[in-house]
Design a protein around this motif. Structure first.
Motif, PDB file in Angstrom:
ATOM      1  N   ALA A 162     -18.682  49.554 -40.934  1.00 39.73           N
ATOM      2  CA  ALA A 162     -17.765  50.424 -40.195  1.00 39.73           C
ATOM      3  C   ALA A 162     -18.239  50.625 -38.762  1.00 39.73           C
ATOM      4  O   ALA A 162     -17.439  50.575 -37.811  1.00 39.73           O
ATOM      5  CB  ALA A 162     -17.645  51.775 -40.909  1.00 39.73           C
ATOM      6  N   GLY A 163     -19.532  50.854 -38.570  1.00 49.60           N
ATOM      7  CA  GLY A 163     -20.053  51.051 -37.224  1.00 49.60           C
ATOM      8  C   GLY A 163     -19.832  49.839 -36.342  1.00 49.60           C
ATOM      9  O   GLY A 163     -19.407  49.959 -35.180  1.00 49.60           O
ATOM     10  N   ALA A 164     -20.101  48.657 -36.897  1.00 54.38           N
ATOM     11  CA  ALA A 164     -19.913  47.432 -36.118  1.00 54.38           C
ATOM     12  C   ALA A 164     -18.444  47.182 -35.825  1.00 54.38           C
ATOM     13  O   ALA A 164     -18.075  46.769 -34.712  1.00 54.38           O
ATOM     14  CB  ALA A 164     -20.509  46.247 -36.880  1.00 54.38           C
ATOM     15  N   ALA A 165     -17.572  47.417 -36.815  1.00 59.46           N
ATOM     16  CA  ALA A 165     -16.150  47.152 -36.623  1.00 59.46           C
ATOM     17  C   ALA A 165     -15.550  48.066 -35.558  1.00 59.46           C
ATOM     18  O   ALA A 165     -14.825  47.615 -34.670  1.00 59.46           O
ATOM     19  CB  ALA A 165     -15.407  47.324 -37.948  1.00 59.46           C
ATOM     20  N   VAL A 166     -15.846  49.350 -35.641  1.00 63.07           N
ATOM     21  CA  VAL A 166     -15.292  50.298 -34.672  1.00 63.07           C
ATOM     22  C   VAL A 166     -15.793  49.980 -33.269  1.00 63.07           C
ATOM     23  O   VAL A 166     -15.022  49.896 -32.308  1.00 63.07           O
ATOM     24  CB  VAL A 166     -15.642  51.742 -35.070  1.00 63.07           C
ATOM     25  CG1 VAL A 166     -15.282  52.713 -33.949  1.00 63.07           C
ATOM     26  CG2 VAL A 166     -14.927  52.135 -36.353  1.00 63.07           C
ATOM     27  N   ALA A 167     -17.112  49.774 -33.129  1.00 69.04           N
ATOM     28  CA  ALA A 167     -17.678  49.496 -31.812  1.00 69.04           C
ATOM     29  C   ALA A 167     -17.152  48.179 -31.248  1.00 69.04           C
ATOM     30  O   ALA A 167     -16.804  48.085 -30.061  1.00 69.04           O
ATOM     31  CB  ALA A 167     -19.199  49.466 -31.897  1.00 69.04           C
ATOM     32  N   GLY A 168     -17.075  47.155 -32.079  1.00 66.38           N
ATOM     33  CA  GLY A 168     -16.635  45.851 -31.603  1.00 66.38           C
ATOM     34  C   GLY A 168     -15.178  45.835 -31.192  1.00 66.38           C
ATOM     35  O   GLY A 168     -14.815  45.243 -30.164  1.00 66.38           O
ATOM     36  N   LEU A 169     -14.314  46.469 -31.972  1.00 67.59           N
ATOM     37  CA  LEU A 169     -12.888  46.490 -31.638  1.00 67.59           C
ATOM     38  C   LEU A 169     -12.643  47.259 -30.340  1.00 67.59           C
ATOM     39  O   LEU A 169     -11.829  46.849 -29.500  1.00 67.59           O
ATOM     40  CB  LEU A 169     -12.092  47.106 -32.791  1.00 67.59           C
ATOM     41  CG  LEU A 169     -12.035  46.265 -34.078  1.00 67.59           C
ATOM     42  CD1 LEU A 169     -11.350  47.041 -35.191  1.00 67.59           C
ATOM     43  CD2 LEU A 169     -11.310  44.944 -33.825  1.00 67.59           C
ATOM     44  N   ILE A 170     -13.347  48.383 -30.180  1.00 65.67           N
ATOM     45  CA  ILE A 170     -13.190  49.144 -28.936  1.00 65.67           C
ATOM     46  C   ILE A 170     -13.744  48.346 -27.755  1.00 65.67           C
ATOM     47  O   ILE A 170     -13.142  48.315 -26.669  1.00 65.67           O
ATOM     48  CB  ILE A 170     -13.886  50.512 -29.056  1.00 65.67           C
ATOM     49  CG1 ILE A 170     -13.143  51.394 -30.064  1.00 65.67           C
ATOM     50  CG2 ILE A 170     -13.958  51.213 -27.702  1.00 65.67           C
ATOM     51  CD1 ILE A 170     -13.836  52.704 -30.358  1.00 65.67           C
ATOM     52  N   ALA A 171     -14.879  47.684 -27.956  1.00 63.32           N
ATOM     53  CA  ALA A 171     -15.481  46.913 -26.867  1.00 63.32           C
ATOM     54  C   ALA A 171     -14.589  45.770 -26.425  1.00 63.32           C
ATOM     55  O   ALA A 171     -14.536  45.435 -25.227  1.00 63.32           O
ATOM     56  CB  ALA A 171     -16.839  46.381 -27.302  1.00 63.32           C
TER      57      ALA A 171
END
Length: 411
Positions: A162-171
Motif C-alpha cells: 500500500a505504501g509503495a502503491a500510494v507513493a508511486g501513483l502520486i509521484a
C-alpha cells in the motif's frame, strides 16, 4: 456435612480478536518503510541525485533497522510489547514528517530513512512476537500454530504494498509528489499511536533479571539450527525485494523512460502481491523435520535474481515484471519459513530477541543495491554480470542449507 465447591467456570472466548488491532498497526508501520522505494527515480530526476546516492538512501534505512531489531525485542521482553510498539508508531510519524521536507536536502532524506528503519525494525521484531502471542490461547483459541507468523508477514507485505502503491501513483500522476505521500501516511498512522496502547500486554516473563546488557543476550541465537539454516537464508529474504523492485527499476530506466516511476511502482506492487499470495503455500511447504520451506524460498529468490540479470541485459521491462513476481514469491516463502523456524527454536523469554536477530540479518539484504553499485563503480563490471555473481552465491548458500536439511532440529 461437607459442601462441594463448584468447579470454576471456563474462560469465555474473547469477543474481539486483539490481533486485528496489531495487524493494522503493523500495516501502517510497514507502509512507512516502503513508500520511499518508488520515489528513487523521482529524486534522480528532480533533485539530480546520482544512482549511487539513491542506492545509498536505501542503505541508510539499514542503519536504522539493525539496531532497532537487536534492541527492540529485548526491550519489549523487559518492559512490555505495548510501550515499545508505541515508540515504533511515533517513529513512523516522525519518519514521514522528515521525508515530507526531503526537498531541503540529502541530510533530511537520510534522517527520514533512518527513522523509517527504526520504525520497521521495531514493528516487525516486536510485532511478530506480539502477533504470535495474540494468535493463541487465550486471545485467539481457534488459531492454528502458524497463524501468528502468517498474520505478521501478511500485514508487512500488504502495508509495504500500500505504501509503495500510494507513493508511486502520486509521484507519477499526482500533485506535490515529494510531500503528499508522506502527509497521507502521517494522517492515517496517528490514530494507531492511541489504539496500540489498548491492545493486551503479553510480555509477562519480565525478561532476564539484572542489567539490560544481560537482556540483550539471546542464547537461542547460538542454536545450530539457527546458525546453519536460518542465518544462511536470512539475508536473501530482503535482498529479493531490494533487487527486485529497488535496484531493477534503475537498471531499466532507459527502457521505461517517461513512465519509470510508474514502472517502479508496478514492480513493487507485483512483488509484494506475490509475497502475500504465496504465504498459504509457504505454510504448507514448511516442515518441522526439514528445511524444505527455507530452501524453497531461497531457490525462488535465486531464480528471480537470474531473471533480473536477463531483464537488465536485454533491457526488457516485461522480463523485469516476471523477475519481481518470482523474487516476491521467494521473499514471502522465505519470511514465513524463517519465522516458523525461529518460533520453534526460541523459548518464551527470548522469542522477541531471536526474532530481532532474524530480521536484523534478513534486512542486511537491503544493502545489496548499494553494494552492487559500489562494486560496479570499482570494477566497471556490467550489472547483469554482477547479478549472475549473486546467483552463484545463492547456489552456494543452498548447498550449505542442504547439508543441515534434517539436522539440529529443536526438541
Amino acid at each position: 456435612m461437607s459442601v462441594l465447591a463448584a468447579p470454576p467456570e471456563p474462560l469465555a472466548p474473547p469477543q474481539t480478536r486483539p490481533w486485528r488491532t496489531l495487524f493494522a498497526v503493523m500495516f501502517f508501520t510497514s507502509w512507512a518503510g516502503n513508500q520511499f522505494s518508488p520515489l528513487l527515480l523521482l529524486y534522480q530526476e528532480r533533485q539530480h541525485y546520482s544512482t549511487a546516492a539513491v542506492n545509498g538512501f536505501l542503505g541508510v534505512y539499514v542503519l536504522g533497522l539493525v539496531p532497532a531489531f537487536l534492541l527492540s525485542g529485548a526491550l519489549s521482553d523487559r518492559y512490555g510489547r505495548r510501550p515499545v510498539m508505541f515508540a515504533g508508531v511515533l517513529a513512523a510519524v516522525a519518519a514521514s514528517t522528515a521525508l515530507a521536507f526531503g526537498e531541503s536536502g540529502a541530510l533530511m532524506i537520510c534522517f527520514g530513512r533512518f527513522l523509517a528503519g527504526v520504525t520497521v525494525g521495531t514493528a516487525t521484531c516486536v510485532g511478530s512476537a506480539w502477533m504470535k502471542e495474540l494468535s493463541q490461547w487465550p486471545h485467539d483459541p481457534a488459531a492454528d500454530t502458524g497463524a501468528g507468523a502468517r498474520r505478521a508477514t501478511l500485514s508487512f507485505a500488504l502495508g509495504s504494498l500500500a505504501g509503495a502503491a500510494v507513493a508511486g501513483l502520486i509521484a507519477q500522476w499526482g500533485p506535490w509528489p515529494e510531500q503528499l505521500p508522506f502527509l497521507i501516511h502521517v494522517a492515517l498512522t496517528l490514530p494507531f499511536a492511541w489504539l496500540v496502547l489498548r491492545a493486551p500486554e503479553t510480555a509477562t516473563t519480565g525478561g532476564v533479571p539484572g542489567p539490560l546488557r544481560a537482556q540483550l543476550r539471546v542464547p537461542a541465537a547460538g542454536h545450530r539450527r539457527f546458525t546453519r539454516v536460518v542465518l544462511v537464508a536470512g539475508p536473501w529474504v530482503f535482498a529479493a525485494s531490494a533487487i527486485g523492485y529497488g535496484y531493477l527499476p534503475v537498471l531499466l530506466a532507459d527502457a521505461t523512460r517517461g513512465w519509470g516511476i510508474a514502472y517502479a511502482t508496478l514492480l513493487t506492487v507485483v512483488a509484494l502481491a506475490a509475497s502475500a499470495a504465496v504465504q498459504p503455500l509457504a505454510k504448507r511447504l514448511d516442515r518441522r523435520d526439514s528445511a524444505r520451506g527455507v530452501l524453497a524460498g531461497l531457490a525462488m529468490i535465486t531464480a528471480g535474481v537470474a531473471a533480473a540479470a536477463a531483464a537488465a541485459h536485454w533491457q526488457s521491462w516485461p522480463l523485469g515484471v516476471a523477475a519481481a513476481v518470482v523474487a516476491g514469491a521467494g521473499m514471502g516463502t522465505g519470511m514465513v519459513s524463517g519465522l516458523l523456524e525461529v518460533q520453534r527454536i526460541a523459548g518464551p523469554a527470548d522469542l522477541a530477541g531471536l526474532t530481532g536477530v532474524f530480521y536484523a540479518v534478513s534486512y542486511l539484504g537491503f544493502a545489496s543495491p548499494a553494494l552492487l553499485a559500489a562494486v560496479a563503480a570499482g570494477t566497471g563490471a556490467p550489472a547483469p554480470v554482477l547479478l549472475l555473481g549473486v546467483v552463484g552465491v545463492g547456489v552456494v548458500c543452498a548447498v550449505a542449507i542442504l547439508r543441515s536439511y534434517r539436522r539440529y532440529l529443536p526438541g
